[in-house]
Scaffold this motif. Sequence first.
Motif, PDB file in Angstrom:
ATOM      1  N   GLU A 141      18.674  19.772  46.508  1.00 49.04           N
ATOM      2  CA  GLU A 141      18.018  21.078  46.534  1.00 49.04           C
ATOM      3  C   GLU A 141      19.032  22.193  46.799  1.00 49.04           C
ATOM      4  O   GLU A 141      18.932  23.287  46.226  1.00 49.04           O
ATOM      5  CB  GLU A 141      16.923  21.097  47.605  1.00 49.04           C
ATOM      6  CG  GLU A 141      15.714  20.235  47.298  1.00 49.04           C
ATOM      7  CD  GLU A 141      15.939  18.755  47.570  1.00 49.04           C
ATOM      8  OE1 GLU A 141      16.966  18.414  48.195  1.00 49.04           O
ATOM      9  OE2 GLU A 141      15.082  17.944  47.150  1.00 49.04           O
TER      10      GLU A 141
ATOM     11  N   ARG B  14      21.322  29.010  41.715  1.00 52.88           N
ATOM     12  CA  ARG B  14      20.497  30.211  41.564  1.00 52.88           C
ATOM     13  C   ARG B  14      21.186  31.433  42.164  1.00 52.88           C
ATOM     14  O   ARG B  14      21.297  32.485  41.534  1.00 52.88           O
ATOM     15  CB  ARG B  14      19.128  30.011  42.239  1.00 52.88           C
ATOM     16  CG  ARG B  14      18.189  31.208  42.069  1.00 52.88           C
ATOM     17  CD  ARG B  14      17.074  31.215  43.096  1.00 52.88           C
ATOM     18  NE  ARG B  14      17.562  31.452  44.448  1.00 52.88           N
ATOM     19  CZ  ARG B  14      17.873  32.657  44.947  1.00 52.88           C
ATOM     20  NH1 ARG B  14      17.794  33.737  44.194  1.00 52.88           N
ATOM     21  NH2 ARG B  14      18.297  32.772  46.190  1.00 52.88           N
TER      22      ARG B  14
ATOM     23  N   VAL C  80      10.372  36.298  40.397  1.00 50.41           N
ATOM     24  CA  VAL C  80      10.395  34.830  40.271  1.00 50.41           C
ATOM     25  C   VAL C  80      10.801  34.174  41.583  1.00 50.41           C
ATOM     26  O   VAL C  80      10.238  33.151  41.980  1.00 50.41           O
ATOM     27  CB  VAL C  80      11.365  34.400  39.142  1.00 50.41           C
ATOM     28  CG1 VAL C  80      11.388  32.878  38.993  1.00 50.41           C
ATOM     29  CG2 VAL C  80      10.976  35.072  37.833  1.00 50.41           C
ATOM     30  N   PHE C  81      11.779  34.783  42.266  1.00 49.34           N
ATOM     31  CA  PHE C  81      12.323  34.217  43.498  1.00 49.34           C
ATOM     32  C   PHE C  81      12.198  35.236  44.643  1.00 49.34           C
ATOM     33  O   PHE C  81      13.044  36.126  44.766  1.00 49.34           O
ATOM     34  CB  PHE C  81      13.797  33.835  43.308  1.00 49.34           C
ATOM     35  CG  PHE C  81      14.046  32.892  42.158  1.00 49.34           C
ATOM     36  CD1 PHE C  81      13.707  31.554  42.256  1.00 49.34           C
ATOM     37  CD2 PHE C  81      14.619  33.354  40.970  1.00 49.34           C
ATOM     38  CE1 PHE C  81      13.938  30.682  41.202  1.00 49.34           C
ATOM     39  CE2 PHE C  81      14.853  32.489  39.917  1.00 49.34           C
ATOM     40  CZ  PHE C  81      14.507  31.147  40.029  1.00 49.34           C
TER      41      PHE C  81
ATOM     42  N   ARG D  43      12.975  26.399  48.439  1.00 50.73           N
ATOM     43  CA  ARG D  43      12.163  27.110  47.445  1.00 50.73           C
ATOM     44  C   ARG D  43      11.417  26.107  46.562  1.00 50.73           C
ATOM     45  O   ARG D  43      12.005  25.113  46.107  1.00 50.73           O
ATOM     46  CB  ARG D  43      13.053  27.987  46.558  1.00 50.73           C
ATOM     47  CG  ARG D  43      13.685  29.156  47.268  1.00 50.73           C
ATOM     48  CD  ARG D  43      14.536  29.972  46.301  1.00 50.73           C
ATOM     49  NE  ARG D  43      15.304  30.980  47.016  1.00 50.73           N
ATOM     50  CZ  ARG D  43      14.835  32.179  47.343  1.00 50.73           C
ATOM     51  NH1 ARG D  43      13.601  32.516  46.979  1.00 50.73           N
ATOM     52  NH2 ARG D  43      15.582  33.027  48.009  1.00 50.73           N
ATOM     53  N   PRO D  44      10.155  26.370  46.245  1.00 54.51           N
ATOM     54  CA  PRO D  44       9.388  25.409  45.438  1.00 54.51           C
ATOM     55  C   PRO D  44       9.713  25.451  43.949  1.00 54.51           C
ATOM     56  O   PRO D  44       9.334  24.526  43.216  1.00 54.51           O
ATOM     57  CB  PRO D  44       7.939  25.838  45.686  1.00 54.51           C
ATOM     58  CG  PRO D  44       8.028  27.302  45.993  1.00 54.51           C
ATOM     59  CD  PRO D  44       9.323  27.483  46.738  1.00 54.51           C
ATOM     60  N   ASN D  45      10.382  26.499  43.479  1.00 55.71           N
ATOM     61  CA  ASN D  45      10.598  26.658  42.038  1.00 55.71           C
ATOM     62  C   ASN D  45      12.077  26.716  41.664  1.00 55.71           C
ATOM     63  O   ASN D  45      12.477  27.445  40.758  1.00 55.71           O
ATOM     64  CB  ASN D  45       9.890  27.912  41.536  1.00 55.71           C
ATOM     65  CG  ASN D  45      10.421  29.192  42.188  1.00 55.71           C
ATOM     66  OD1 ASN D  45      11.152  29.131  43.182  1.00 55.71           O
ATOM     67  ND2 ASN D  45      10.067  30.336  41.635  1.00 55.71           N
TER      68      ASN D  45
ATOM     69  N   ARG E  17      14.020  24.870  40.020  1.00 50.58           N
ATOM     70  CA  ARG E  17      14.409  24.505  38.657  1.00 50.58           C
ATOM     71  C   ARG E  17      14.203  25.636  37.657  1.00 50.58           C
ATOM     72  O   ARG E  17      14.551  25.496  36.484  1.00 50.58           O
ATOM     73  CB  ARG E  17      13.643  23.254  38.214  1.00 50.58           C
ATOM     74  CG  ARG E  17      14.127  21.973  38.887  1.00 50.58           C
ATOM     75  CD  ARG E  17      15.490  21.552  38.382  1.00 50.58           C
ATOM     76  NE  ARG E  17      15.973  20.343  39.022  1.00 50.58           N
ATOM     77  CZ  ARG E  17      16.820  19.487  38.458  1.00 50.58           C
ATOM     78  NH1 ARG E  17      17.288  19.701  37.257  1.00 50.58           N
ATOM     79  NH2 ARG E  17      17.230  18.417  39.113  1.00 50.58           N
ATOM     80  N   LYS E  18      13.673  26.769  38.107  1.00 50.53           N
ATOM     81  CA  LYS E  18      13.580  27.927  37.232  1.00 50.53           C
ATOM     82  C   LYS E  18      14.882  28.716  37.187  1.00 50.53           C
ATOM     83  O   LYS E  18      14.992  29.687  36.435  1.00 50.53           O
ATOM     84  CB  LYS E  18      12.430  28.839  37.676  1.00 50.53           C
ATOM     85  CG  LYS E  18      11.053  28.254  37.396  1.00 50.53           C
ATOM     86  CD  LYS E  18       9.946  29.262  37.677  1.00 50.53           C
ATOM     87  CE  LYS E  18       8.586  28.671  37.312  1.00 50.53           C
ATOM     88  NZ  LYS E  18       7.492  29.651  37.561  1.00 50.53           N
TER      89      LYS E  18
END
Length: 367
Positions: free
Chosen positions: A241, A248, A290-291, A301-303, A305-306
């Motif tokens: 993670e 990111r 988005v973040f 963060r749950p997302n 992979r974006k």
Amino acid sequence: MIEQLTTDPYALLARLRATEPVAWLPSLNGWLVTRHDLALRVMRDAATFTVDDPRFSTARVVGPSMLSLDAAEHARHRTPFARHFRPREISDRFDGFVRAECARLVDGFAAAGRAELRRALAGPLSVAVVADALGLDDTDTARVLAWYDAIVSTVDDISAGREPGPRGAEAFGELRSHIEGSVGRRSLVTEAASVLDLPEVVSNAAVLMFGGIETTEGMIANLLVHLLRNPEHLDRALVPEAIEESLRLEPAAAVVDRYATRDVALGGASIARGDLVTVSLTAANRDPAVFPEPDVFDPHRPNLRKQLAFAHGPHFCLGADLARLEARIAVETVLDRLPGIALAEPATASGLVFRKPAAVHVRWLPS
């Protein structure tokens, strides 16, 4: 503006994203895309936003390759290499090699209590993996690093509008001779040579080499800095993670370039056919839509992979899973063998096209 984008771009990118998400920047002689949804639109639509343009910086240094071609020609160049970068094939071929190389490198300086991890670990590991993959494992590491430094520097010069010197062409000439000599050994080059012409093999191998070294070295260096700045996340179980969150927060490749094939409207801007359209992966990855709290390092963060550090669409990074494998094993090795590790000096990423710290000086409790 080039200086700000190179050193500390985040405030500028945030302002552009909020007020002018597709902005004309005279210093780049092109449009800069800073919003996540618009970045996706550009990278997914290769028919409208292409890499296949004579101005494309990498192609000007190494010639046409999978990185600078689209549609059928892109597939023809990419396919002979792509089959070797599936997750299972990567694990089977490289897991043991990367573990052994990380252990060798870290054991070489573990007793000292101090090291600079970008050049002592991240760089040499990236070079060793690329050299093994391309059949260049008998080539001196310093020479490979010199080639890639010269090529990347030349790409940076072209991207910034500067006249490139001769170093990039000279380095590519040396690399070409070594890659041609590696045909016949067990490597990605040998298998690709049965499908592509030799100059095409060389150009694609050069792209894999400097992409695999530059972005992987930067990815590992940035990850180490983020973790050591946030020691509450120095948890071996959290490394996958942390990798995604580091990608990111500070993608090693900050931008990707495209060229408009037709007049098109994007994010309120009227883009003309032939215009340069540069996607800021750095800005897209910090889009608060988005973040949330985008400037905070948060591996929970749950997302995750974006994040778009490996680009998107047909030019999604071929070596993404190999880079993740190298980063994970490198950090696990550091945590296992360097107890009490901490930053010895501040470290900050910089770079217009490729972003990484100049050095990662650390200290630990020597055994």
